[in-house]
Design a protein around this motif. Structure first.
Motif, short mmCIF file in Angstrom:
data_model
loop_
_atom_site.label_atom_id
_atom_site.label_comp_id
_atom_site.label_asym_id
_atom_site.label_seq_id
_atom_site.Cartn_x
_atom_site.Cartn_y
_atom_site.Cartn_z
N GLY A 1 0.71 -1.28 -0.23
CA GLY A 1 0.29 -0.12 -0.09
C GLY A 1 0.96 0.96 0.40
N SER A 2 2.08 1.52 0.29
CA SER A 2 2.42 2.94 0.28
C SER A 2 3.90 2.26 -0.60
N TYR A 3 3.72 1.72 -1.37
CA TYR A 3 5.14 1.38 -1.75
C TYR A 3 5.07 2.08 -3.48
N LEU A 4 5.59 2.36 -4.18
CA LEU A 4 5.33 2.69 -5.72
C LEU A 4 5.71 1.45 -6.26
N MET A 5 5.20 0.86 -7.20
CA MET A 5 5.50 0.10 -7.71
C MET A 5 5.50 -0.20 -9.58
N SER A 6 6.42 -1.39 -9.44
CA SER A 6 7.09 -1.09 -11.19
C SER A 6 6.33 -2.53 -11.37
N TRP A 7 6.78 -2.54 -12.86
CA TRP A 7 7.38 -3.46 -13.97
C TRP A 7 8.42 -3.32 -14.50
N TYR A 8 9.70 -3.82 -14.95
CA TYR A 8 9.92 -4.18 -15.80
C TYR A 8 10.24 -5.33 -16.24
N ARG A 9 11.75 -4.80 -17.67
CA ARG A 9 11.68 -6.84 -18.10
C ARG A 9 13.34 -6.78 -19.25
N GLN A 10 13.51 -7.64 -18.87
CA GLN A 10 14.30 -7.99 -19.80
C GLN A 10 14.67 -8.74 -19.81
N ALA A 11 15.05 -8.58 -21.86
CA ALA A 11 15.94 -9.69 -22.75
C ALA A 11 16.98 -9.91 -22.62
N PRO A 12 17.03 -11.32 -23.79
CA PRO A 12 18.59 -11.49 -23.70
C PRO A 12 19.34 -11.08 -24.86
N GLY A 13 20.32 -10.46 -23.95
CA GLY A 13 21.39 -9.77 -23.80
C GLY A 13 21.02 -8.18 -24.08
N LYS A 14 20.23 -7.78 -23.52
CA LYS A 14 19.47 -6.02 -23.01
C LYS A 14 19.88 -6.52 -21.85
N ALA B 1 10.75 -11.54 -23.20
CA ALA B 1 11.55 -10.90 -22.40
C ALA B 1 11.09 -11.43 -20.82
N VAL B 2 11.56 -11.56 -20.33
CA VAL B 2 11.70 -11.48 -18.64
C VAL B 2 11.07 -10.60 -17.91
N TYR B 3 9.68 -11.04 -17.46
CA TYR B 3 8.82 -9.49 -16.73
C TYR B 3 9.14 -9.01 -15.79
N SER B 4 9.14 -8.70 -14.75
CA SER B 4 9.21 -8.83 -13.50
C SER B 4 8.61 -7.96 -12.06
N CYS B 5 8.71 -7.07 -11.28
CA CYS B 5 8.25 -6.24 -10.42
C CYS B 5 8.92 -6.09 -9.25
N ASP B 6 8.42 -4.79 -9.21
CA ASP B 6 9.39 -4.55 -8.35
C ASP B 6 8.77 -3.18 -7.18
#
Length: 115
Positions: free
Chosen positions: A29-42, A91-96
């Protein structure tokens, strides 16, 4: 403390997927939430973020109009709706989760866009 992503998979170009990120061990509830992604070699890149109250969102230029980030603080979960998917979205998608000096992230879920 854990963030677990789900909802990835193989989808054809033009298709849609909805990713989920479920938090445990803390409340988002008090966190900034983000999605990131990383593709192979990037490098890892920011996809989108949403403020703790959900009243503001921001997207990387290549995702604007196609992706939508949302959150349900009652369910301790963040979502990423992805439409009009392209092969370059693979890509691999992850949350933060970020608040002051605290930062948590998940292992990610694979998204593959291919015919």
């Amino acid at each position: 403390v854990q963030l677990v992503e789900s909802g990835g998979g193989l989808v054809q170009p033009g298709g849609s997927l909805r990713l989920s990120c479920a938090a445990s061990g803390f409340t988002i509830g008090s966190y900034l939430m983000s999605w990131y992604r990383q593709a192979p070699g990037k490098e890892r890149e920011l996809v989108a973020f949403i403020t703790s109250t959900g009243d503001s969102t921001n997207y990387a230029d290549s995702m604007k109009g196609r992706f939508t980030i949302s959150r349900d603080n009652a369910k301790n979960t963040v979502y990423l709706q992805m439409n009009s998917l392209k092969p370059e979205d693979t890509a691999v998608y992850s949350c933060d989760a970020r608040r002051a000096s605290k930062n948590y992230w998940g292992q990610g879920t694979q998204v593959t866009v291919s015919s």
